[in-house]
Each structure stands twice: as structure tokens, then as C-alpha cells.
Design a protein around this motif. Structure first.
Motif, short mmCIF file in Angstrom:
data_model
loop_
_atom_site.label_atom_id
_atom_site.label_comp_id
_atom_site.label_asym_id
_atom_site.label_seq_id
_atom_site.Cartn_x
_atom_site.Cartn_y
_atom_site.Cartn_z
N LEU A 150 9.56 -3.99 7.37
CA LEU A 150 8.47 -4.01 8.53
C LEU A 150 7.70 -5.49 8.07
N PRO A 151 7.31 -6.22 9.27
CA PRO A 151 6.79 -7.60 9.11
C PRO A 151 5.43 -7.32 8.41
N TRP A 152 5.03 -6.14 8.61
CA TRP A 152 3.43 -6.23 7.86
C TRP A 152 3.53 -5.54 6.48
N SER A 153 4.84 -5.22 5.69
CA SER A 153 4.97 -4.66 4.68
C SER A 153 5.15 -5.82 3.67
#
Lengths: 346, 394
Positions: free
Chosen positions: A343-346
Motif C-alpha cells: 500500500l502507498p502509505w505503508s
């Protein structure tokens, strides 16, 4: 030198395979449609009329190919040849079975394992438009002209939808080689479901619909709509030249069915039983089973649906199929991005 | 000349509006969807039809002239060949006119038999439409299914009259005594064949079933709706202006049916609805015909119950001679109003016979309705008008 001999053997095999298939295909279609329509269908030539196609082919071979006076001779002659060549060449990249080991060497059961297989298929099916456009234009007659104008618009727009529907497949497999795509679909998903690309359902549906349009089959057969424009592009063709068109059309149907089976239904993947010397037959059987199921679907649709109108067809292609495929590509791309990079925020 | 000037010039040269001449397309007389030998000279711009001119007469057989040298009894053999899809129905108005002219009235049983056979002819004609119309739109399967059912109707007609298409069964003052019949009275041993009513009601059950089948196969089909709904709309005033009649008129919302308004034969004794639809498009014309099959089934069922026994033929002189005079006689054919204007100068043959054939009048709307349509719609509209070229050219 041996590589040329091998390629020649493969080419001859594909050619023979397709010819035999078409003979069966026309017969199966006629019999199946007859069953749906309370008719008997061909039953004279050979057992159950199975040789009917062969007889029809022989008949047209011996008939005169009439050439009307105001045709463009070169294009008129070239058109059926182009139609047949493109149809034959597409099948060269379709794997019909799992690789077979003979005397320690592994042979892939495919005409040619191109690493750009899917692009090659799209390129050749675009070429097929030329055959119809040339035929209609060169005939120097009005109904064929109308037919070829319809054909060019229809096939070009559905070519776009078809190409777009294949993008998720390529993203999913990470390759444009058809053999690789099939190999990726082996095995199972969660232990029960076959790991086929059918999970890309919108792509599957769009590919199949554009396949109907690409092969000019009902309900998209307005290129040769008999009730409207007599015979469309092949109105002026007769004898063997007409037979070439006919052959090309049925090979195209088989091609689309085979491609659907290969790209979305796992191709030759399926359970294998028995000792090694017989096990290689199973994948071929699975491939043929899936392909013929789709062929029968084509015939079934032809028997049940009327023809669409030209403007409906175009708006369906451009306003429905293409936007849906574009949205689906974005979705699949995001999903694959998440799968591969997190995921982009992980 | 500077390059700027040249550019300007070339631009002005390009900006001339390009005129593409319309292509003249001859549709027919040999074309898969012109129902025979109709020829349409169409000016088309691509697929769009600018104007269309029907050319008829390829099938003219001169029946009006031939009738002038035939006796009244012989003419029935001609008139059932006008609209061969419903041969019996075109005999009825003629024979009614001749009977009116001669002052003969057919016995009641003969009237009922005429009614039953007319309705059978209507079902057969509508089944031809229901089968061929989807075919014109590209669907092949309904053709086979409804033509198979039509075969049962044709067998019934053949059983009574001896002919599937051309019954030639009406006689002045009655109907022909059928061969091999069971008796209804002691004197008349030549009546309808034994078991005819049983087989007819069995066939009527089949008709109900095929209507349901066609409903599922055609009526609800999205593609059929796309091709027909809103296509070829005929407003009621235009329909009346062009003299349309029959299902084509009723589909435009004018509930006009000669079976109700003229009540010839014994139509006043049976219950049935006049089917009409408000839309006036191809889909409504299709639906009206489909529902009329159901209505005809209703009529025939009642007729089987109500038909009295009695003689089939009134007493008429051996040599049929009509007095001087003229008569216009009309009836509701499956395709619309079918009329005969018979002028008699006395004698065995008519002086003049004018045939008001339905398809000819229904065809007159073609140039108006086809203007500006697409070629696929031309096929849909022409098919929905349901004409027979034999009926157009006579």
C-alpha cells in the motif's frame, strides 16, 4: 538447418490442424443450429453429413471464379488471400498443449512461441480489416462498398476495445507471450478454484464481445447482413475466392475461441491422469474442450439473437466497452501495484 | 506571390464546401428482403436514405382483366392467388359481393365455415409475418419455430378445402361440399371432415403455446426492441391519409376493424377484441399481429362451439347470372381492408372487377416513411408493413 525444418513442420501442422478444424466447425455449427431450429441439417455426405463441408469446398473449388468487369483486379484477387493468411497466421502463436519431451528435448506445442505473442495477434487481426475493405472497394459494386464501409468502422473500433481488454491480462501475467500467460494459469487458487484469468471477468466479457465483432458473427454480422446489403463485401465473389473468405471467417471464429480459452480459461491447464506416455494428451484435450465450448457459445448466440444496427453497434463500442475497459485497466493496475509494492502509505 | 499569399489561397481553395453526390442504390427487384419483386430506387448518402421511389409491377398478372372473361364461379380460383399467404381470406369479400349482387344468401353453417377458415388464414398469414420479421432483423430461429406451427394450420385448411394455399372453396351461395365428411344432417353427407373440430382445437392450443414461445424468444428481446421501438413511426393522421388499413392502421392507435364495423359473415355473434396499439412504430405493428393471433384463436374456439348444423349450399340456379348493377364488397383481410368493386352488365361474367388490394394501399406510405431512415431501418420498416407482392401487383 534443423530449425527451419522444425518451423516448417510446425507451420504445416498448424495449417492442417486449422483446415480439419474448419471442416468440423462448419458441420458442428450447421448441426447445432439445426437442432435449435427443429431441422435435420446436413445428413447426406458421409455419416451424419460430416463430409458436407468437404463436399461444399470441393464444389466451390471447381466452380468458375467470376470476375465482374469493373473490378480493381489486383485488390480483388488479393483480398481473399489476405483474409486467409491473417486468419491462418494468428493461430501460429496459440499453444495447444503442454510442452512435450521427446528424446530428452522439450518441444513446445505451439507454432511459434513469440515473446510478443499478444501484440502479434492484435497486429494480424487489424490486418484482417484490409481484406474486407479491399474486397468491398475493389468489387466496384454498391452493396460491397456499403459493407466495407461498415466493416472498417466496426472492426477498427472493436479492435480498440479488444486491445484494451487484453491490457489487464498482460499486466496480470507480466508478459505478452501467450505461452507464459498460460503457464501462469496453472495450478489452483486457494486450493479449489483453478487459477484462471477468468477472475479478470470484465476483460473476459469485453474480449468475447469484441471477438464477436471482429469475426463478424451475429449479432454483429452487419458487415455481411444478407437482409440489408445482400452479402456485404463478398457479394461479387464466387467460386474458390468466396470459399477462401468463408474459410477465413471460420478460422477466425476458431482463433477467437482458442484465444479466449488460452487467455482466460487457463488454456491447456487441467487435471492430468495416467502414465507419462499418455499424460501429454490430457492438456491438448483440455484446450480443445474449452475452445469448442466457446465455439458452441458462438453458434448458440448466432441462433438466438438478431442483428444490431450500425449506429447502436458503434455507440456500444465507444461509449460502453471502451470506457469500461479503461476503468478496469486502472483498477487492475492499482491492484497489481498494491500486490507488488504494498500500500502507498505503508 | 509570397508564401503567405499562397497559403491564404490554398486555404480558400480547401474551404469550398465539398459536395458528395448521393449514390443511387437499386434495392431489388432481386433482394433478400423485398418480399419478392419490389424494386426501390433509393438515393442514399452513406447509410442514410435521402429519398426512395418504389417501382412496382414486376409481378402484374392482370387479374382484373382476366376476371372480365371468366364466370363468377371461375373467378374465385383467381382471387385466392392475389394474396397467396392468406388465400381463403381474399375469396371471402369477392364471394360476398357476388352473393349480394345476385341476391343469394349462404346458409348459416356455410357462413360459419367461412369465418373459421378466414381466421385460420389470418393466423397463417400472421405466423408468416412473425416468422419472417425477426429473420429480416437477423434472427433465424423464430422462422423455423413459427413456420412449423403454421404447418398445422395449413394442414387444417388442406383437410377441408383440398389446397394449402389456394383453397378455391367458396361457391356462390355457400361453400363446396368437402369430400369424405362426417354427416351433420341426413341429407348432407358431404360436410367438414370427421374430427375436424377436435383437430382444430388441438391446433389452437398449439397456437397459444407458440405465441407464448415467441413472446419469450422475440417480444422481450432487447436487441429486437433496439431495432424496432421508435423506428418508422406512423402517426394516426398520416396512417389515415395514406389509406393504411388492418394491423398497420391499428398499430397507429386507430381501432378500426371491418369485422366489428361491418360485421359481415357471423362476426357479430363472436366475442373478440380489436387489438390496437398507440405507438405506431415497428414494434407495435409486430405486437398487434402477435395479439391478433391470440384473438383469432379466441374466435375459432367460439365458432367451434357455436357452429350450427345445416346445409352448406343455398339453392342457386344452374347457370349463375348476375343482374345489371354494381357492388362494392370488402372484408378484413389479415393485412387490412380487402375490397372488390364488381360491375355487372348482366350475364355470366362481370363487366369490370376492380380489386382494392391491401398491400398496394399499405405500400403507398413507403416513400414518406423511408425518407431519412437508415438502410437497416428500411428493412425493419418494410418488413413491419407486411406486404405481399402478389397483392401489390395483382
Amino acid at each position: 538447418m534443423s530449425i527451419f525444418i522444425e518451423a516448417a513442420i510446425r507451420a504445416v501442422f498448424v495449417f492442417g490442424f486449422l483446415l480439419v478444424t474448419v471442416i468440423l466447425l462448419v458441420w458442428v455449427e450447421r448441426k447445432f443450429v439445426s437442432d435449435l431450429q427443429n431441422r435435420v441439417g446436413p445428413d447426406r455426405a458421409g455419416p451424419w453429413g460430416i463430409l458436407q463441408t468437404l463436399a461444399d469446398g470441393m464444389k466451390s473449388f471447381f466452380k468458375e471464379s467470376i470476375r465482374p468487369t469493373n473490378v480493381e483486379v489486383a485488390l480483388f484477387v488479393a483480398a481473399p488471400i489476405i483474409a486467409l493468411m491473417t486468419a491462418l497466421l494468428i493461430f501460429m502463436v496459440v499453444p495447444i498443449g503442454a510442452p512435450v519431451e521427446i528424446n530428452g528435448t522439450e518441444y513446445a506445442l505451439v507454432g511459434a512461441d513469440l515473446n510478443v505473442g499478444l501484440l502479434y495477434v492484435l497486429a494480424l487481426s487489424s490486418m484482417a480489416v484490409y481484406a474486407i475493405v479491399f474486397a468491398g472497394w475493389a468489387s466496384g459494386s454498391k452493396y460491397p462498398l456499403l459493407g466495407s464501409v461498415r466493416a472498417s468502422a466496426q472492426m477498427i473500433s472493436y479492435e480498440a476495445a479488444m486491445g484494451l481488454s487484453l491490457v489487464p491480462v498482460v499486466l496480470f501475467a507480466g508478459s505478452t507471450s501467450i505461452t507464459t500467460i498460460v503457464e501462469q494459469q496453472q495450478g489452483t487458487f486457494l486450493g479449489v478454484f483453478p487459477a484462471w484469468n477468468i477472475v479478470l471477468l470484465p476483460s473476459f466479457v469485453i474480449f468475447l464481445i469484441s471477438g464477436f465483432a471482429e469475426t463478424n458473427r451475429a449479432p454483429f454480422d452487419l458487415v455481411e447482413a444478407e437482409q440489408e446489403i445482400v452479402g456485404g463485401y463478398h457479394t461479387e465473389y464466387s467460386g474458390f475466392q468466396f470459399a477462401l473468405f468463408f474459410l477465413a471467417e471460420y478460422i477466425a471464429v476458431f482463433n477467437i475461441s482458442a484465444l479466449t480459452a488460452v487467455l482466460f480459461l487457463g488454456g491447456w491447464s487441467g487435471p492430468v491422469f495416467g502414465p507419462a506416455w499418455i499424460a501429454w494428451v490430457w492438456p491438448i484435450g483440455w484446450f480443445l474442450l474449452k475452445t469448442w465450448a466457446i465455439v458452441l457459445f458462438f453458434v448458440w448466440v448466432r441462433a438466438s439473437l438478431p442483428r444490431m444496427r450500425y449506429d447502436h453497434l458503434m455507440s456500444f463500442g465507444w461509449k460502453k466497452l471502451i470506457p469500461v475497459s479503461l476503468a478496469w485497466i486502472i483498477l487492475v493496475a492499482i491492484a497489481i501495484g498494491i500486490r507488488d509494492f504494498g500500500l502507498p502509505w505503508s | 506571390m509570397t508564401s503567405r499569399e499562397m497559403m491564404h489561397r490554398s486555404e480558400s481553395a480547401v474551404s469550398i464546401e465539398l459536395q458528395t453526390p448521393d449514390m443511387t442504390l437499386n434495392i431489388g427487384p432481386q433482394h433478400p428482403s423485398t418480399h419478392g419483386v419490389l424494386r426501390l430506387v433509393a438515393k442514399v448518402d452513406g447509410e442514410r436514405i435521402r429519398e426512395v421511389e418504389p417501382v412496382i409491377g414486376y409481378m402484374h398478372r392482370g387479374y382484373e382483366k382476366l376476371a372480365e372473361v371468366r364466370t363468377y364461379a371461375q373467378i374465385t380460383a383467381l382471387v385466392n392467388r392475389i394474396d397467396w399467404v392468406s388465400g381463403f381470406a381474399s375469396e371471402v369479400p369477392f364471394i360476398l359481393g357476388v352473393e349480394k349482387l345476385m341476391g343469394v344468401e349462404a346458409p348459416e353453417r356455410a357462413q360459419w365455415i367461412r369465418l373459421i377458415l378466414s381466421e385460420l388464414a389470418r393466423i397463417s398469414s400472421h405466423l408468416v409475418f412473425i416468422s419472417s420479421y425477426p429473420l429480416e432483423l437477423g434472427a433465424t430461429t423464430p422462422l423455423m419455430h413459427s413456420l412449423r406451427e403454421r404447418e398445422y394450420i395449413l394442414e387444417l385448411i388442406e383437410e377441408v378445402t383440398g389446397g394449402r394455399f389456394h383453397p378455391n372453396f367458396n361457391r356462390v351461395g355457400g361453400v363446396k361440399s368437402a369430400y369424405g365428411g362426417g354427416s351433420t344432417t341426413k341429407k348432407q353427407s358431404m360436410d367438414l371432415p370427421a374430427g375436424f373440430f377436435k383437430r382444430t382445437s388441438e391446433a389452437m392450443d398449439r397456437m397459444d403455446k407458440i405465441c407464448d414461445d415467441i413472446d419469450t424468444l422475440v417480444t422481450g428481446n432487447e436487441l429486437i426492441k433496439m431495432r424496432t421501438v421508435g423506428v418508422g413511426i406512423i402517426p394516426p393522421d398520416k396512417a389515415l391519409e395514406f389509406g393504411l388499413s388492418g394491423p398497420n392502421l391499428r398499430a397507429s392507435g386507430v381501432a378500426y376493424d371491418l369485422r366489428k364495423s361491418d360485421s359481415y359473415l357471423t362476426y357479430d355473434q363472436v366475442e373478440f377484441d380489436v387489438v390496437s396499439r398507440p405507438g405506431g412504430d415497428c414494434y407495435d405493428r409486430y405486437l398487434v399481429r402477435l395479439h391478433e393471433v391470440r384473438e383469432s384463436v379466441k374466435i375459432i374456439r367460439q365458432a367451434i362451439d357455436m357452429i350450427p348444423s345445416g346445409p352448406l349450399q343455398a339453392k342457386v340456379p344452374r347457370v349463375l347470372k348476375a343482374p345489371k348493377g354494381h357492388v362494392y364488397s370488402r372484408a378484413e383481410n389479415p393485412k387490412g381492408e380487402f375490397g372488390y368493386y364488381i360491375v355487372s352488365e348482366g350475364g355470366k361474367m362481370p363487366y369490370r372487377l376492380k380489386i382494392r388490394s391491401t398491400s398496394f394501399s399499405n405500400l403507398t406510405i413507403l416513400p414518406w416513411i423511408l425518407k431519412g431512415q437508415l438502410i437497416p431501418d428500411l428493412v425493419a420498416i418494410m418488413g413491419s408493413l407486411d406486404f405481399v407482392l402478389g397483392d401489390v401487383d395483382r
